[in-house]
Design an enzyme around this catalytic site. Structure first.
Site, mmCIF file in Angstrom:
data_model
loop_
_atom_site.group_PDB
_atom_site.id
_atom_site.type_symbol
_atom_site.label_atom_id
_atom_site.label_comp_id
_atom_site.label_asym_id
_atom_site.label_seq_id
_atom_site.Cartn_x
_atom_site.Cartn_y
_atom_site.Cartn_z
ATOM 1 N N ARG A 94 1.119 -0.952 -0.051
ATOM 2 C CA ARG A 94 0.052 0.142 0.230
ATOM 3 C C ARG A 94 0.795 1.203 0.223
ATOM 4 N NH1 ARG A 94 -4.516 -1.979 4.327
ATOM 5 N NH2 ARG A 94 -4.743 -4.203 3.257
ATOM 6 N N SER A 193 -7.770 -0.833 0.838
ATOM 7 C CA SER A 193 -9.003 -1.351 1.971
ATOM 8 C C SER A 193 -8.868 0.221 2.850
ATOM 9 C CB SER A 193 -8.086 -2.074 2.802
ATOM 10 O OG SER A 193 -9.336 -2.759 3.642
ATOM 11 N N ASP A 368 -16.121 -1.156 4.842
ATOM 12 C CA ASP A 368 -14.770 -0.344 5.064
ATOM 13 C C ASP A 368 -14.737 -0.598 3.080
ATOM 14 O OD1 ASP A 368 -13.599 -3.493 4.367
ATOM 15 O OD2 ASP A 368 -11.363 -2.805 4.951
ATOM 16 N N ASP A 372 -14.654 -5.933 3.015
ATOM 17 C CA ASP A 372 -14.145 -7.112 4.099
ATOM 18 C C ASP A 372 -14.338 -6.867 5.421
ATOM 19 O OD1 ASP A 372 -12.079 -5.511 4.260
ATOM 20 O OD2 ASP A 372 -10.592 -7.142 3.432
ATOM 21 N N THR A 436 -1.821 -10.726 13.406
ATOM 22 C CA THR A 436 -2.371 -9.923 12.894
ATOM 23 C C THR A 436 -2.488 -10.153 11.417
ATOM 24 O OG1 THR A 436 -2.672 -8.457 15.083
ATOM 25 C CG2 THR A 436 -2.786 -7.742 12.577
ATOM 26 N N GLU A 455 -10.560 -10.550 13.860
ATOM 27 C CA GLU A 455 -9.700 -9.645 14.213
ATOM 28 C C GLU A 455 -10.123 -8.526 15.037
ATOM 29 O OE1 GLU A 455 -5.887 -9.788 12.417
ATOM 30 O OE2 GLU A 455 -7.607 -9.261 10.680
ATOM 31 N N SER A 457 -10.014 -5.665 14.526
ATOM 32 C CA SER A 457 -10.057 -4.584 13.678
ATOM 33 C C SER A 457 -11.574 -4.467 12.617
ATOM 34 C CB SER A 457 -8.477 -3.991 12.426
ATOM 35 O OG SER A 457 -8.801 -6.173 11.858
HETATM 36 C C1 VG1 Z 1 -4.165 -3.652 9.896
HETATM 37 C C2 VG1 Z 1 -5.215 -4.756 11.032
HETATM 38 C C3 VG1 Z 1 -5.832 -5.896 10.794
HETATM 39 C C4 VG1 Z 1 -5.927 -6.502 9.235
HETATM 40 C C5 VG1 Z 1 -5.374 -5.190 8.378
HETATM 41 C C6 VG1 Z 1 -5.916 -5.417 6.972
HETATM 42 O O1 VG1 Z 1 -3.198 -4.129 10.040
HETATM 43 O O2 VG1 Z 1 -5.085 -3.929 12.668
HETATM 44 O O3 VG1 Z 1 -6.057 -6.369 11.901
HETATM 45 O O4 VG1 Z 1 -5.859 -7.594 9.079
HETATM 46 O O5 VG1 Z 1 -5.347 -3.895 9.210
HETATM 47 O O6 VG1 Z 1 -7.351 -5.085 7.242
HETATM 48 P P1 VG1 Z 1 -2.031 -3.154 10.698
HETATM 49 O O7 VG1 Z 1 -0.996 -4.705 9.942
HETATM 50 O O8 VG1 Z 1 -2.022 -1.980 9.780
HETATM 51 O O9 VG1 Z 1 -2.766 -3.359 12.229
HETATM 52 V V1 VG1 Z 1 -8.129 -4.998 5.564
HETATM 53 O O10 VG1 Z 1 -9.329 -4.757 5.546
HETATM 54 O O11 VG1 Z 1 -6.989 -2.854 5.651
HETATM 55 O O12 VG1 Z 1 -7.117 -5.520 3.960
HETATM 56 CO CO CO Z 2 -10.479 -3.904 3.721
#
Ligand code: VG1
Ligand code: CO
Length: 652
Positions: A94, A193, A368, A372, A436, A455, A457
């Site tokens: 990203r 995302s 989002d 997902d 995670t 999760e 999140s």
């Molecule tokens: C975050 C969340 C994690 C999730 C990831 C992708 O990651 O904490 O639980 O799996 O986003 O979600 P990080 O490394 O920023 O904590 V998604 O919906 O952005 O693909």
């Molecule tokens: Co997402």
């Protein structure tokens, strides 16, 4: 093995450099004959029927069209240089759109992915390419189509307008069978995302494997290694941009023969899968009951492409139940993250905003950007994602037909609260704690060890696919509500509310007070020093407990501290340094992690959790109940000293 594969792709690519095959002309009749086999008639009478259809109707009125190009394409090798920082994070690569727009930036990553995959996942393979429709997706899709052709992929499947939610991509990989019997071997998902989109915001790309799940670390590590050494990529530049707004197949002819781009409907496969999991009839009774009201906010993400069909057309919800359900390239300028901070309109409608709404709906939910994630709300009531997965697990067998024969096991990510652990223990279920990121659940599900996982999140899902699934979670909650209220939908009796379901759950299993503090866009150096200091604190728990006592004497004492390491029970692979944990004597936990999904600087996440078993004490305000522990978390990490921040960016 990997360098071997790399060589093969290199060599093959070199062989085809600037190779042109003689142009093949196709008559209308060759199109016709292809079309017949395409439809795969089950008997000869149907065959004749489809032939008649084709002859008598204009092209555009067929269920799909076949646009066969008379132009052959060449494959060219392009010289390139590595870019720094193309390491996939928690969920793909990203970066700012402007970074992706640099010449060759996307090309390098895509070629590195082709190198990292085994040859059979590239040559002759079928790849899905789509995403949440954010800004730069359309350009990226055309580039990937041309590079797929350049790397001898056989066909690329693109959903109409390039729109597929992340869970729908997973479903398409696992379930979809092409008109020619093809099955997908993997997918490029174009999404960042929950990160904002637009010319100055984020773009993202990740690769999913043939099981429908994100590439495991063994593959993403290889992708990264290739991005650091890449010298050339392969592309069929003379393939014209394919019109991805119209369903149909476009065929080209290249050095290795035919290459197809099939544009298909974004929603069909996913909706079919949802119908096989849930009792749509029962949910419809709930949604059409005059006693029930509902609101769904897609935050202008790709969930909007599914919401109308599922909630309105299939399940009978009122049109006015949907807000922000038109997918937009920039998510309407918003932050497509379904939490109490960013899903403002929904939060206000549900009576959780600053000025209380008069009569909020019974149930609300948001998704989002790539659909997902989910946030679940009741009337003036927020359900934490950690509680949500626990409650779904506790009710799944009764309320959701897909789970009627029982759960194989449940799993959560490490920072997610232990609410699910308590349910697993009570129900005698296998339980797993993974790092995670959804990629860690895949192996457990493939091995038949896990049915439901989540999760903190805002990610919840099951083994129906290999991604978390925002709409699935909403349907799961609607199923639970429909099941619990099935005898109350008529008559005067009040419906059992979301809040009551959660309160009952707490009184049975206890409550895990939980909050997450995010410090976004912190300078990386400071963030790293903060983390290093926390690791240092773990060496001497005696000293640490003295420090904690000084900050807040009422807080329990740390009995265990470590950096989370996970050994995958299926393949034995080890993932280390997955978050710094402090576990307290009363079961409370403080966890610190650096985000792996941001595109600039660092984001520090602090997860704060406290267990309360006494049913008379489970009804407190969460921030108030957690205040002492939060104080400890901030002060013991020297947050302000290392980052200059006196307050978090987002509290969930
Ligand atoms: C975050 C969340 C994690 C999730 C990831 C992708 O990651 O904490 O639980 O799996 O986003 O979600 P990080 O490394 O920023 O904590 V998604 O919906 O952005 O693909
Ligand atoms: Co997402």
């Amino acid at each position: 093995m990997d360098s071997d594969q790399t060589n093969r792709v290199d060599r093959d690519g070199m062989n085809c450099t600037n190779y042109t095959e003689s142009i093949r002309e196709f008559s209308e009749y060759s199109d016709l004959s292809i079309n017949i086999s395409f439809i795969r008639p089950i008997n000869s009478r149907v065959r004749i029927f489809s032939l008649t259809l084709f002859l008598s109707l204009p092209f555009s009125s067929l269920p799909f069209s076949l646009r066969r190009s008379t132009m052959a394409f060449t494959v060219t090798s392009k010289q390139t240089n590595p870019f720094e920082g193309q390491k996939p994070g928690t969920s793909g690569l990203r970066k700012k759109v402007t970074v992706f727009q640099q010449p060759n930036y996307l090309h390098n990553f895509v070629q590195a992915t082709f190198y990292a995959l085994s040859v059979d996942r590239v040559h002759g393979a079928t790849l899905v390419v789509s995403g949440d429709g954010r800004y730069f997706s359309k350009e990226a899709i055309q580039i990937i189509i041309k590079m797929a052709a350049g790397n001898h992929v056989r066909r690329v499947w693109v959903a109409q307008n390039g729109l597929l939610s992340t869970p729908a991509v997973s479903a398409v990989i696992r379930e979809r069978v092409g008109h020619d019997g093809a099955k997908a071997t993997g997918a490029f998902i174009l999404t960042a995302s929950h990160n904002p989109g637009g010319p100055h915001e984020d773009f993202g790309i990740k690769y999913n494997m043939e099981n429908g799940g994100p590439a495991p670390e063994s593959v993403t590590n290889q992708i990264f290694i290739h991005t650091t050494t890449i010298k050339e990529y392969f592309i069929a530049e003379d393939i014209p941009d394919v019109d991805i707004s119209k369903i149909g197949v476009t065929s080209f002819t290249g050095p290795r023969g035919q290459f197809d781009v099939e544009v298909f409907d974004s929603t069909t496969d996913y909706i079919k899968l949802m119908k096989s999991i849930f009792d749509f009839g029962l949910i419809k009774k709930l949604l059409t009951s005059p006693k029930f009201s509902f609101c769904y906010d897609a935050l202008h993400g790709v969930a909007g492409a599914y919401a109308h069909k599922i909630f309105v057309e299939e399940l009978g919800a009122d049109e006015s139940s949907l807000i922000n359900c038109v997918p937009k390239e920039d998510f309407g300028g918003g932050h497509p993250d379904p939490n109490l901070t960013y899903a403002k309109e929904l939060v206000a409608r549900m009576g959780l905003g600053k000025s209380p709404a008069s009569d909020p709906p019974e149930f609300g939910a948001a998704a989002d950007g790539d659909a997902d994630r989910n946030m679940v709300l009741g009337k003036r009531f927020f359900v934490t994602p950690s509680d949500s997965v626990a409650i779904i697990a506790a009710n799944a067998v009764e309320a959701i037909p897909y789970f009627a024969s029982g759960l194989k096991g449940v799993a959560r990510s490490m920072p997610t609260s232990a609410a699910l652990d308590v349910v697993a223990k009570a129900l005698g279920l296998k339980f797993f704690e993974v790092p995670t990121g959804w990629k860690f659940f895949g192996n457990l599900m493939d091995a038949g060890m896990c049915s439901i996982c989540g999760e903190e999140s805002f990610g919840t899902g099951s083994d129906h696919i290999r991604e978390k699934d925002g709409i699935w979670a909403v349907l799961a909650w609607l199923s639970i509500l429909a099941f619990k209220n099935k005898d109350r939908l008529q008559g005067d009796e009040k419906l059992i509310s979301v809040e009551e379901i959660v309160l009952n759950h707490w009184s049975t299993y206890g409550r895990h007070y939980y909050t997450r503090y995010d410090y976004e866009n912190v300078e990386s150096a400071g963030a790293n020093e903060l983390m290093a200091n926390l690791v240092k604190l773990q060496y001497d728990l005696g000293e640490l407990n003295v420090l904690i006592r000084k900050i807040r004497p009422e807080v329990s004492f740390v009995i265990k501290a470590d950096e989370f390491e996970y050994k995958d029970p299926v393949d034995g692979s080890i993932s280390s340094k997955q978050g710094i944990r402090f576990i307290f004597n009363d079961g409370s936990r403080l966890i610190y992690r650096l985000s792996g999904t941001g595109s600039v600087g660092a984001t520090i996440r602090v997860y704060i959790e406290q267990y309360e078993k006494d049913p008379t004490k489970t009804g407190r305000d969460s921030q108030e109940a957690l205040a002492p522990l939060v104080d400890v978390a901030i002060k013991m990490s020297k947050m302000e000293q290392f980052t200059g921040r006196t307050a978090p960016t987002v509290i969930t």
